[in-house]
Motif scaffolding. Structure first.
Motif, mmCIF file in Angstrom:
data_model
loop_
_atom_site.group_PDB
_atom_site.id
_atom_site.type_symbol
_atom_site.label_atom_id
_atom_site.label_comp_id
_atom_site.label_asym_id
_atom_site.label_seq_id
_atom_site.Cartn_x
_atom_site.Cartn_y
_atom_site.Cartn_z
ATOM 1 N N PHE A 19 1.077 -0.913 -0.050
ATOM 2 C CA PHE A 19 -0.166 -0.139 -0.697
ATOM 3 C C PHE A 19 1.084 1.101 0.127
ATOM 4 N N VAL A 20 0.921 1.722 -1.170
ATOM 5 C CA VAL A 20 1.005 3.558 -0.349
ATOM 6 C C VAL A 20 0.042 4.792 -0.860
ATOM 7 N N GLY A 21 -0.078 5.016 0.500
ATOM 8 C CA GLY A 21 -1.507 5.618 0.751
ATOM 9 C C GLY A 21 -2.368 4.084 1.092
ATOM 10 N N ASP A 22 -2.988 4.087 0.248
ATOM 11 C CA ASP A 22 -4.929 3.836 0.037
ATOM 12 C C ASP A 22 -4.540 3.367 -0.945
ATOM 13 N N VAL A 23 -3.710 2.944 -1.878
ATOM 14 C CA VAL A 23 -3.772 2.637 -3.280
ATOM 15 C C VAL A 23 -2.791 0.925 -3.023
ATOM 16 N N PRO A 24 -3.064 0.094 -2.763
ATOM 17 C CA PRO A 24 -2.858 -0.871 -3.685
ATOM 18 C C PRO A 24 -1.943 -1.418 -4.702
ATOM 19 N N HIS A 25 -0.647 -1.642 -4.452
ATOM 20 C CA HIS A 25 0.266 -2.044 -5.566
ATOM 21 C C HIS A 25 0.751 -3.460 -5.658
ATOM 22 N N PHE A 26 0.728 -3.897 -7.142
ATOM 23 C CA PHE A 26 0.553 -5.607 -7.247
ATOM 24 C C PHE A 26 1.959 -5.985 -7.318
ATOM 25 N N LEU A 27 2.605 -6.951 -6.939
ATOM 26 C CA LEU A 27 4.331 -7.185 -6.384
ATOM 27 C C LEU A 27 3.983 -8.691 -7.483
ATOM 28 N N GLU A 28 3.231 -9.624 -7.094
ATOM 29 C CA GLU A 28 3.240 -10.747 -7.589
ATOM 30 C C GLU A 28 2.162 -11.905 -7.233
ATOM 31 N N ILE A 29 2.174 -12.482 -8.013
ATOM 32 C CA ILE A 29 1.310 -13.775 -7.678
ATOM 33 C C ILE A 29 1.786 -14.881 -7.517
ATOM 34 N N ASN A 30 1.383 -15.590 -6.466
ATOM 35 C CA ASN A 30 1.958 -17.763 -5.973
ATOM 36 C C ASN A 30 1.119 -18.409 -6.559
ATOM 37 N N THR A 31 1.157 -18.891 -8.134
ATOM 38 C CA THR A 31 0.212 -19.619 -7.795
ATOM 39 C C THR A 31 0.386 -21.127 -7.895
ATOM 40 N N VAL A 32 1.443 -21.825 -7.106
ATOM 41 C CA VAL A 32 1.146 -22.740 -6.208
ATOM 42 C C VAL A 32 2.147 -22.374 -4.514
ATOM 43 N N PRO A 33 0.814 -21.664 -4.034
ATOM 44 C CA PRO A 33 1.815 -20.630 -2.271
ATOM 45 C C PRO A 33 2.130 -22.235 -1.899
ATOM 46 N N GLY A 34 2.557 -21.826 -1.222
ATOM 47 C CA GLY A 34 4.056 -22.596 -0.052
ATOM 48 C C GLY A 34 2.229 -22.625 1.216
ATOM 49 N N LEU A 35 2.420 -24.471 1.580
ATOM 50 C CA LEU A 35 1.387 -24.778 2.567
ATOM 51 C C LEU A 35 2.256 -24.754 3.934
ATOM 52 N N THR A 36 3.450 -24.915 3.815
ATOM 53 C CA THR A 36 3.530 -25.283 5.345
ATOM 54 C C THR A 36 3.435 -24.816 6.481
ATOM 55 N N GLU A 37 3.605 -24.707 7.896
ATOM 56 C CA GLU A 37 3.071 -24.310 8.852
ATOM 57 C C GLU A 37 3.337 -23.004 9.104
ATOM 58 N N GLU A 38 4.434 -22.320 8.268
ATOM 59 C CA GLU A 38 4.543 -21.116 8.804
ATOM 60 C C GLU A 38 3.993 -20.116 7.396
ATOM 61 N N SER A 39 3.267 -21.094 6.740
ATOM 62 C CA SER A 39 3.088 -19.851 5.210
ATOM 63 C C SER A 39 1.802 -19.867 5.136
ATOM 64 N N LEU A 40 1.446 -18.191 4.562
ATOM 65 C CA LEU A 40 0.534 -17.488 4.606
ATOM 66 C C LEU A 40 -0.941 -17.643 4.262
ATOM 67 N N LEU A 41 -1.087 -18.881 3.400
ATOM 68 C CA LEU A 41 -2.118 -19.078 2.912
ATOM 69 C C LEU A 41 -2.990 -19.452 4.288
ATOM 70 N N PRO A 42 -2.042 -20.722 4.591
ATOM 71 C CA PRO A 42 -2.878 -21.912 5.609
ATOM 72 C C PRO A 42 -3.398 -20.540 6.472
ATOM 73 N N GLN A 43 -2.555 -19.674 6.801
ATOM 74 C CA GLN A 43 -3.319 -19.231 8.341
ATOM 75 C C GLN A 43 -4.685 -18.085 7.725
ATOM 76 N N GLN A 44 -4.689 -17.846 6.661
ATOM 77 C CA GLN A 44 -5.800 -17.402 5.823
ATOM 78 C C GLN A 44 -6.901 -17.634 5.913
ATOM 79 N N ALA A 45 -6.598 -18.970 4.939
ATOM 80 C CA ALA A 45 -7.762 -20.150 5.524
ATOM 81 C C ALA A 45 -8.315 -20.497 7.079
ATOM 82 N N LYS A 46 -7.684 -19.928 7.711
ATOM 83 C CA LYS A 46 -7.751 -20.646 9.109
ATOM 84 C C LYS A 46 -8.968 -20.096 9.344
ATOM 85 N N HIS A 47 -8.168 -18.219 8.840
ATOM 86 C CA HIS A 47 -8.808 -17.111 9.110
ATOM 87 C C HIS A 47 -10.287 -17.497 9.110
ATOM 88 N N ALA A 48 -11.086 -18.668 7.945
ATOM 89 C CA ALA A 48 -12.229 -17.861 7.039
ATOM 90 C C ALA A 48 -12.814 -19.712 7.402
#
Length: 320
Positions: A273-302
Motif C-alpha cells: 500500500f502506498v497511501g490507500d492504493v494497493p500496488h501489485f507485486l506478484e502472484i504465487n500460483t502454488v503458494p506455500g502450505l507449510t506451517e509458516e505459510s500465509l495461505l493456511p493462516q488465511q484459510a484458518k481465519h476463514a
C-alpha cells in the motif's frame, strides 16, 4: 473406492526443500477416508514415489509405478517444473487431473515481468520497472534514473525471495544483478515502495472465487526475505490492519488479478500500500502450505480447515 492421489513435491529450484515441507503438510491433512495419497518427490536426477516406506522410481512415460496409476495429482511443487507450466502440460498430455491453474496460466505467471505487462491494461497499479534479459548490458545510471534508489533487484522467475536484493547505492547494482542471475537468466528491477506490505489469498472454493482475509507483513529485516518468511523473523498479522477503504480496494485488485489471469485453485498475491492504493507485486500460483505459510493462516481465519482446503482443490481438479 478411494481415489488415488499423487502429492507431488520437490522440484528443480532453490525452493525444493520448502516444497517438500508443503507436500508433507498435504499428506498429513488430506482426507484419508476419501483419498489414498502417495508422496511423489521430484529431484534433479529422479522422480520417486514412496510405497510402503520405500522410495521407488516413477515411470515418466505414463506417471505410474508398477501397476499403480493415479486418479489425480495434488501439485505442491514450488518453482520449476510445478509452477511454470511444465508439469501441467505433462499431465495434460496424460489426461490426469491436477490441482491449480492451467499450463498456459502457469507459464505466464511464473514470469514476473510478463505477468506485470499482462495485467497493466487491467488497471492494476504497480511499481516502475526495468527488465533485463540474458546478455543485456546493465547501464546502472539508466536504471537509477528510471526506478530510483533504493530499488529491488529480483530473479524474474524464482520464488521464496531467492535471488532478491534491496539496493541502496548505484555501485551495488551489478552485484545484485549477479545474485539474481544465479536463480534465473532474466532480472526484474523495481522501484522501492514505502508502505504497508500485505499478502492475500484468492481461491476457488465450492465453485466460487473467494477472497480471503489479507495478512500484514511486519519484519525487522530489511524486507520480507527468506529468513523473514521461514525463520520466524517477521510478524504476520491476519487479518491485516487496514481501513475499510483500503481493504475494499485490496479485495477488488486481488480478485481482478485472479480473474484476469484465468486462475484456478489456490493463489496468493503480494501488494504494498502506498497511501490507500494497493500496488501489485506478484502472484504465487502454488503458494506455500507449510506451517509458516500465509495461505493456511488465511484459510484458518476463514474457517476453512486444511482438510477441506485440500479436498476442495482436488474436487475442482476432477471437475475440470
Amino acid at each position: 473406492m478411494k481415489l488415488r492421489v499423487a502429492v507431488i513435491m520437490g522440484g528443480y529450484t532453490s525452493e525444493h526443500d520448502i516444497s517438500l515441507k508443503s507436500g508433507a503438510v498435504v499428506m498429513a491433512h488430506i482426507d484419508k477416508e476419501v483419498y489414498e495419497p502417495y508422496a511423489v518427490r521430484i529431484d534433479k536426477d529422479a522422480w520417486l514415489i514412496e510405497v510402503d516406506g520405500n522410495w521407488k522410481p516413477i515411470d515418466i512415460a505414463d506417471f505410474s509405478s508398477g501397476d499403480l496409476l493415479f486418479d489425480a495429482v495434488f501439485n505442491a511443487v514450488h518453482g520449476t517444473p510445478g509452477e511454470n507450466g511444465e508439469l501441467q502440460a505433462y499431465f495434460d498430455s496424460l489426461q490426469i487431473p491436477y490441482t491449480g491453474c492451467a499450463a498456459e496460466v502457469s507459464s505466464l505467471t511464473y514470469n514476473k515481468a510478463k505477468t506485470l505487462e499482462y495485467l497493466a491494461p487491467h488497471g492494476i497499479v504497480m511499481a516502475k520497472r526495468i527488465v533485463l534479459s540474458a546478455g543485456d548490458k546493465s547501464d546502472t545510471k539508466e536504471i537509477v534514473a528510471k526506478v530510483g534508489l533504493p530499488c529491488f533487484v529480483k530473479a524474474n522467475q524464482a520464488g521464496s525471495s531467492f535471488g532478491v536484493s534491496k539496493v541502496y547505492e548505484e555501485n551495488n547494482l551489478r552485484a545484485a544483478i549477479e545474485v539474481a542471475h544465479r536463480e534465473d537468466s532474466g532480472v526484474l528491477i523495481e522501484s522501492f515502495l514505502q508502505g504497508t506490505e500485505v499478502s492475500i489469498g484468492v481461491i476457488t472454493y465450492q465453485g466460487k472465487v473467494r477472497v480471503l482475509a489479507p495478512t500484514e507483513i511486519v519484519t525487522d529485516e530489511d524486507f520480507f526475505d527468506f529468513s523473514a518468511k521461514y525463520e520466524g523473523k517477521s510478524e504476520e498479522i491476519t487479518p491485516a490492519r487496514l481501513t475499510e477503504s483500503q481493504l475494499e480496494a485490496l479485495r477488488i485488485a486481488a480478485k481482478k488479478v485472479y480473474t484476469a489471469l484465468g486462475m484456478k485453485g489456490m493463489s496468493r498475491s503480494d501488494f504494498i500500500f502506498v497511501g490507500d492504493v494497493p500496488h501489485f507485486l506478484e502472484i504465487n500460483t502454488v503458494p506455500g502450505l507449510t506451517e509458516e505459510s500465509l495461505l493456511p493462516q488465511q484459510a484458518k481465519h476463514a474457517g476453512i480447515s486444511l482438510r477441506d482446503l485440500f479436498g476442495n482443490a482436488l474436487v475442482e481438479a476432477m471437475e475440470k
